[in-house]
Design an enzyme around this catalytic site. Structure first.
Site, PDB file in Angstrom:
ATOM      1  CG  ASN A 116     -10.332  12.907 -10.541  1.00  3.65           C
ATOM      2  OD1 ASN A 116     -10.257  14.125 -10.371  1.00  3.65           O
ATOM      3  ND2 ASN A 116     -10.858  12.087  -9.659  1.00  3.65           N
ATOM      4  CE1 TYR A 162      -9.795   7.728 -14.915  1.00  2.00           C
ATOM      5  CE2 TYR A 162      -7.636   8.692 -15.263  1.00  2.00           C
ATOM      6  CZ  TYR A 162      -8.963   8.804 -14.862  1.00  2.00           C
ATOM      7  OH  TYR A 162      -9.423  10.007 -14.369  1.00  2.00           O
ATOM      8  CB  VAL A 211      -3.871   4.640  -5.714  1.00  2.00           C
ATOM      9  CG1 VAL A 211      -3.781   5.556  -6.913  1.00  2.00           C
ATOM     10  CG2 VAL A 211      -2.679   4.844  -4.789  1.00  2.00           C
ATOM     11  CG  ASP A 212      -7.552  10.397  -6.310  1.00  2.23           C
ATOM     12  OD1 ASP A 212      -8.318  10.888  -7.155  1.00  2.23           O
ATOM     13  OD2 ASP A 212      -6.912  11.060  -5.481  1.00  2.23           O
ATOM     14  N   GLY A 219      -5.793   0.842 -13.242  1.00  3.97           N
ATOM     15  CA  GLY A 219      -7.002   0.432 -12.521  1.00  3.97           C
ATOM     16  C   GLY A 219      -8.234   0.913 -13.263  1.00  3.97           C
ATOM     17  CB  SER A 262      -3.440   4.652 -16.674  1.00  7.39           C
ATOM     18  OG  SER A 262      -3.614   6.046 -16.777  1.00  7.39           O
ATOM     19  CG  ASP A 306      -1.766   1.176   1.414  1.00  3.37           C
ATOM     20  OD1 ASP A 306      -2.671   1.150   2.261  1.00  3.37           O
ATOM     21  OD2 ASP A 306      -1.538   2.151   0.664  1.00  3.37           O
ATOM     22  CB  ILE A 307       1.420   3.861  -2.566  1.00  3.56           C
ATOM     23  CG1 ILE A 307       2.609   4.725  -3.002  1.00  3.56           C
ATOM     24  CG2 ILE A 307       0.118   4.669  -2.563  1.00  3.56           C
ATOM     25  CD1 ILE A 307       2.540   5.175  -4.462  1.00  3.56           C
TER      26      ILE A 307
HETATM   27  N1  APR Z   1      -1.333   1.569  -3.055  1.00  4.57           N
HETATM   28  C1  APR Z   1      -0.742   1.304  -4.232  1.00  4.57           C
HETATM   29  N2  APR Z   1      -1.421   1.064  -5.380  1.00  4.57           N
HETATM   30  C2  APR Z   1      -2.763   1.058  -5.300  1.00  4.57           C
HETATM   31  C3  APR Z   1      -3.462   1.338  -4.109  1.00  4.57           C
HETATM   32  C4  APR Z   1      -2.694   1.589  -2.948  1.00  4.57           C
HETATM   33  N3  APR Z   1      -3.244   1.856  -1.765  1.00  4.57           N
HETATM   34  N4  APR Z   1      -4.792   1.283  -4.388  1.00  4.57           N
HETATM   35  C5  APR Z   1      -4.914   0.960  -5.697  1.00  4.57           C
HETATM   36  N5  APR Z   1      -3.693   0.831  -6.244  1.00  4.57           N
HETATM   37  C6  APR Z   1      -3.340   0.477  -7.615  1.00  4.57           C
HETATM   38  C7  APR Z   1      -4.392  -0.230  -8.440  1.00  4.57           C
HETATM   39  O1  APR Z   1      -4.425  -1.613  -8.119  1.00  4.57           O
HETATM   40  C8  APR Z   1      -3.847   0.018  -9.825  1.00  4.57           C
HETATM   41  O2  APR Z   1      -2.853  -0.968 -10.128  1.00  4.57           O
HETATM   42  O3  APR Z   1      -3.088   1.666  -8.319  1.00  4.57           O
HETATM   43  C9  APR Z   1      -3.183   1.380  -9.717  1.00  4.57           C
HETATM   44  C10 APR Z   1      -3.975   2.510 -10.389  1.00  4.57           C
HETATM   45  O4  APR Z   1      -5.373   2.260 -10.234  1.00  4.57           O
HETATM   46  P1  APR Z   1      -6.394   3.466  -9.919  1.00  4.57           P
HETATM   47  O5  APR Z   1      -6.222   3.913  -8.560  1.00  4.57           O
HETATM   48  O6  APR Z   1      -7.746   2.986 -10.330  1.00  4.57           O
HETATM   49  O7  APR Z   1      -5.934   4.631 -10.876  1.00  4.57           O
HETATM   50  P2  APR Z   1      -6.142   4.835 -12.454  1.00  4.57           P
HETATM   51  O8  APR Z   1      -6.315   3.560 -13.189  1.00  4.57           O
HETATM   52  O9  APR Z   1      -5.041   5.723 -12.864  1.00  4.57           O
HETATM   53  O10 APR Z   1      -7.537   5.611 -12.540  1.00  4.57           O
HETATM   54  C11 APR Z   1      -7.583   6.909 -12.016  1.00  4.57           C
HETATM   55  O11 APR Z   1      -9.391   6.381 -10.574  1.00  4.57           O
HETATM   56  O12 APR Z   1      -9.199   6.600  -8.321  1.00  4.57           O
HETATM   57  C12 APR Z   1      -9.716   7.198  -9.448  1.00  4.57           C
HETATM   58  O13 APR Z   1      -9.732   9.550  -8.972  1.00  4.57           O
HETATM   59  C13 APR Z   1      -9.063   8.514  -9.678  1.00  4.57           C
HETATM   60  O14 APR Z   1     -10.484   9.098 -11.495  1.00  4.57           O
HETATM   61  C14 APR Z   1      -9.198   8.639 -11.163  1.00  4.57           C
HETATM   62  C15 APR Z   1      -9.013   7.210 -11.655  1.00  4.57           C
END
Ligand code: APR
Length: 497
Positions: free
Chosen positions: A35, A132, A44-45, A130, A128, A21-22
């Site tokens: 976003n 996206y 992760v946001d 997850g 991107s 977990d970052i």
């Molecule tokens: N620590 C590390 N990595 C994580 C964590 C965490 N706590 N939570 C999720 N991830 C990973 C996911 O498993 C994925 O591999 O982060 C990567 C990116 O996934 P997303 O968070 O869905 O981000 P993204 O695909 O870039 O989509 C961005 O999602 O959360 C919303 O507000 C954000 O609209 C934006 C979109």
């Protein structure tokens, strides 16, 4: 958390792979896959905003959002990390809407921001991958290539941590980092993109001061992006040099090496303003205009270029990356499409051979050119270019002695021999892409062309990460240019696999 260390081939910096977990990492900055609103979300946001506390969104509100591919920084508040770098990845749309270039920009801009603030350690989620929907293997490859290329040109960032929240991302990264070919492919990919984008960026920086003399520029040297000037074009505008490069690239992507298709695109540029940043064609060379006219009037390919050897001209093939050079070029059978004449014939394969040496010199930085300079093996790969009738004026190029010449013996005129001599001299005698291109421009005269050819060479030597982000940001129609360049590199790599 399992730590997996990988030494980037282009530098001895370390990229670390961790599961977990970052929000728990105590590094100088963690990167958020945000976003464009920067006001939080899922994935992760959401995790970062929850762990940081309400102060984070309050600060984000004052940033007024963030465009895709860009990055902005806040404090970390209740997180163990001191800062959060918020970047917005591209939504996956099939891969032909500039997604790769935008994703690479997320990593590069986040690293630039960290470096600018003196940070030493930074952790990335898989941007991107997850919500996206970017295909994980492809996204992880972009991340490793971009980070490795950046670290190869940077001494400040000490540690980059790739954080994998799930198995699929971890397995993708582990496979890429374990592949011995990664560093070579990182090098080659970064160099090919550096070559193509480096040419366009060099052109754009040279446009505002074209035809200025060396004396004028020594009194008021170009040190970065300017606008207006000779053609009164806005900053970042590129000229015919890049329009013809992009037309050639587009043709190679869609038709392989097909001269009639290329000339058809050149005609679309000249008459229809295709491949231009603002729908305007300016600074067209005499040889280019007459060659396209001959094509348009139905002349056969061998009659397209001017036949007169004394025709003042510049390289047409300088715009083609070595990877795309037709095999006949080495044998001298590949007459440049727009420029005939014996000297142009000798120049095109010479430059293509030099680019091939540089693109093949994976991990050697500028050594490819410097080696040639050192052992007098000739700047062009020995045997790759045969000196032929009409090549008399190019012996300094072919034997490599041009790189030892004094600055006073180097000219930036539009004459093809001067252009190639100046470009090789600037690329070989300056440590970075930035210094080489500025040296080329401040030679004066045909500044955009000299800087474009120098930019191609220096970009091939130092890789994409060496091109100043501020210069890329200023580039007119940047996403359009990056997409064509990325697609050509993709086509070349597909042809090699
Ligand atoms: N620590 C590390 N990595 C994580 C964590 C965490 N706590 N939570 C999720 N991830 C990973 C996911 O498993 C994925 O591999 O982060 C990567 C990116 O996934 P997303 O968070 O869905 O981000 P993204 O695909 O870039 O989509 C961005 O999602 O959360 C919303 O507000 C954000 O609209 C934006 C979109």
């Amino acid at each position: 958390m399992a730590i997996w260390a990988y030494t980037a081939g282009m530098s001895e910096r370390r990229i670390e792979l961790v599961r977990g977990d970052i929000t728990r990492l105590a590094v100088d900055a963690i990167v958020n896959a945000a976003n464009t609103s920067l006001l939080g979300g899922g994935g992760v946001d959401g995790a970062i905003h929850r762990a940081a506390g309400p102060e984070l969104v309050a600060e984000c509100r004052m940033l007024h959002g963030c465009p895709t591919g860009q990055a902005k920084m806040t404090r970390g508040y209740r997180l163990p990390a001191r800062h959060v770098i918020h970047t917005v990845g591209p939504v996956w749309n099939g891969g032909h809407r500039g997604e790769e270039a935008l994703l690479a920009s997320c990593y590069r801009n986040s690293l630039e921001l960290a470096r600018a603030h003196g940070l030493r350690t930074i952790a990335f989620p898989a941007i991107s991958c997850g919500i996206y929907g970017y295909p994980i293997e492809a996204a992880c490859a972009v991340a490793v290539r971009t980070i490795s290329a950046f670290l190869a040109e940077d001494a400040a960032i000490e540690r980059v941590v790739l954080v994998c929240f799930d198995e699929a991302v971890h397995d993708a990264y582990a496979a890429i980092l374990a592949d011995p070919g990664t560093s070579a492919s990182v090098d080659a990919h970064a160099r090919m993109l550096g070559c193509l984008l480096g040419a366009v960026v060099g052109d754009a920086l040279g446009v505002p001061v074209e035809f200025r003399s060396r004396e004028q520029l020594s009194a008021d040297p170009v040190t970065g992006v300017r606008g207006h000037g000779t053609y009164n074009q806005p900053p970042g505008t590129w000229s015919d040099d890049s329009s013809l490069l992009l037309a050639t690239a587009d043709s190679l992507i869609n038709h392989g090496y097909d001269p009639p298709d290329m000339m058809g695109r050149f005609l679309a540029w000249l008459k229809g303003q295709a491949y231009t940043p603002h729908g305007e064609v300016f600074d067209v060379g005499i040889a280019t205009r007459s060659a396209i006219a001959r094509y348009a009037n139905g002349a056969p390919p061998e009659a397209w270029g001017p036949q007169r050897a004394r025709q003042r001209q510049r390289l047409a093939d300088a715009d083609r990356p070595a990877g795309a050079v037709h095999p006949r070029a080495d044998a001298g059978g590949d007459r440049p499409l727009q420029h005939g004449g014996q000297r142009a014939d000798a120049r095109a394969p010479a430059l293509a051979a030099v680019l091939r040496v540089l693109l093949a010199a994976a991990g050697a930085g500028g050594a490819g050119l410097v080696t040639a300079k050192g052992d007098g093996a000739g700047v062009a790969a020995p045997g790759a270019v045969r000196a032929r009738r009409g090549a008399r004026r190019v012996e300094r190029i072919l034997d490599g002695s041009i790189v030892e010449a004094p600055a006073s013996a180097i000219r930036g005129s539009g004459y093809v021999v001067h252009c190639l001599e100046a470009s090789l001299w600037c690329a070989a005698n300056h440590r970075s892409y930035e210094e080489a291109v500025l040296a080329a421009i401040n030679l004066g005269e045909d500044t955009d062309t000299t800087a474009s050819v120098t930019g191609a060479l220096a970009g091939a030597m130092h890789g994409l990460a060496a091109i100043p982000e501020a210069w890329l940001r200023a580039l007119a129609s940047r996403e359009y240019v990056e997409t064509i360049c990325a697609r050509l590199v993709e086509r070349i790599e597909a042809g090699r696999s």
